[in-house]
Design a protein around this motif. Structure first.
Motif, short mmCIF file in Angstrom:
data_model
loop_
_atom_site.label_atom_id
_atom_site.label_comp_id
_atom_site.label_asym_id
_atom_site.label_seq_id
_atom_site.Cartn_x
_atom_site.Cartn_y
_atom_site.Cartn_z
N THR A 113 -0.53 -4.38 6.53
CA THR A 113 -0.48 -3.13 7.29
C THR A 113 -0.36 -1.93 6.37
O THR A 113 -1.05 -0.92 6.55
CB THR A 113 0.67 -3.18 8.29
N ALA A 114 0.50 -1.99 5.37
CA ALA A 114 0.71 -0.85 4.48
C ALA A 114 -0.55 -0.53 3.68
O ALA A 114 -0.92 0.64 3.53
CB ALA A 114 1.87 -1.13 3.53
N SER A 115 -1.22 -1.56 3.16
CA SER A 115 -2.41 -1.30 2.34
C SER A 115 -3.58 -0.84 3.20
O SER A 115 -4.42 -0.05 2.74
CB SER A 115 -2.79 -2.54 1.53
N LEU A 116 -3.65 -1.29 4.45
CA LEU A 116 -4.69 -0.78 5.34
C LEU A 116 -4.53 0.74 5.50
O LEU A 116 -5.50 1.50 5.43
CB LEU A 116 -4.63 -1.46 6.70
N THR A 117 -3.29 1.17 5.69
CA THR A 117 -3.02 2.60 5.86
C THR A 117 -3.37 3.38 4.60
O THR A 117 -3.98 4.45 4.67
CB THR A 117 -1.54 2.81 6.21
N ASP A 118 -2.99 2.85 3.45
CA ASP A 118 -3.16 3.59 2.20
C ASP A 118 -4.58 3.53 1.64
O ASP A 118 -5.03 4.48 1.00
CB ASP A 118 -2.19 3.06 1.14
#
Length: 259
Positions: A113-118
């Motif tokens: 989830t975090a890397s999708l956002t970033d």
């Protein structure tokens, strides 16, 4: 109030489940490392297709669909772009609307989830009509702590909807049928995935312009259908992705209709 109650239940369950899930991660990694039938993390193609209705001659301007996520969105398990999850969703949306769909896949193997956002969200703009996110499986297998996952999910949804485009979130899946993960580790990860799925549901209820598609309900369709899983024993095959697409496409259609 109901969303808040569900969130509290998810939090309490998470407190108990996180240490167990961390143990599960070690077992999963050992199991995967012992396998030699991996599919490559990069399928060798990029999904950028225009799908037209199969039973119509619609010549309208295509719906613009962006699909972001992990290896299931990148296409791992599907031999061709046309058999990938984004393409299968787009075809069902085109058939339902009797309108072409231009689908672009931005999935990256291993994404959380975090890397999708970033990484992925900054690559798309407001030119899309709808955005589909399929994410969370790697958060479950790598035991992203639930407080971080909650914050990351809400940040992801807020950023995805910032341009006013409707967003559909495909939830964390079931792992109970994933034979490559041995028991009892499979049971543990499946349980933690359910906790993260509850957090996703609560976040969607709190972020306007978003909706959740619960992919856990698709798990039973894999029962007795070994060909629905790819040769790595982990990712769906085109048949399995078709099961997922059957669940996701109505959510995309509803989002486009504003329902």
């Amino acid at each position: 109030m109901e969303a808040a109650r569900r969130m509290r239940r998810a939090v309490l369950a998470g407190i108990v489940a996180v240490p167990t899930a961390l143990t599960a991660v070690i077992g999963i990694e050992m199991a995967l490392l012992s396998r030699r039938e991996y599919l490559p993390p990069d399928p060798g193609y990029r999904v950028d297709l225009v799908l037209r209705p199969r039973d119509g001659t619609a010549d309208a301007t295509p719906v613009r669909l962006a699909v972001l996520g992990d290896s299931t969105v990148a296409g791992v398990g599907a031999p061709t772009a046309g058999e990938s999850l984004p393409a299968l969703v787009a075809q069902r949306v085109a058939d339902a609307l009797d309108r072409p769909v231009h689908v672009v896949g931005y999935g990256i193997s291993g994404a959380r989830t975090a890397s999708l956002t970033d990484v992925q969200l900054p690559t798309i703009g407001a030119e899309h009509d709808v955005v589909l996110l399929v994410i969370g499986a790697n958060d479950a297998t790598h035991a992203t702590p639930w407080p971080a996952f909650d914050a990351q999910t809400r940040t992801m949804l807020a950023r995805a909807t910032a341009s006013g485009v409707p967003v559909v979130l495909g939830s964390t899946p079931r792992f109970i049928g994933t034979k490559i993960i041995p028991q009892p580790l499979r049971f543990m990860v499946d349980g933690y995935s359910a906790i993260l799925r509850g957090i996703q549901r609560a976040a969607v209820e709190d972020v306007p312009g978003t909706r959740l598609v619960d992919l856990s309900v698709v798990a039973r369709r894999f029962d007795g259908v070994p060909e629905a899983t790819s040769s790595d024993g982990f990712h769906p095959s085109p048949i399995g992705y078709g099961f997922w697409a059957d669940a996701l496409a109505p959510g995309v259609v509803a989002a486009l209709a504003g329902r």
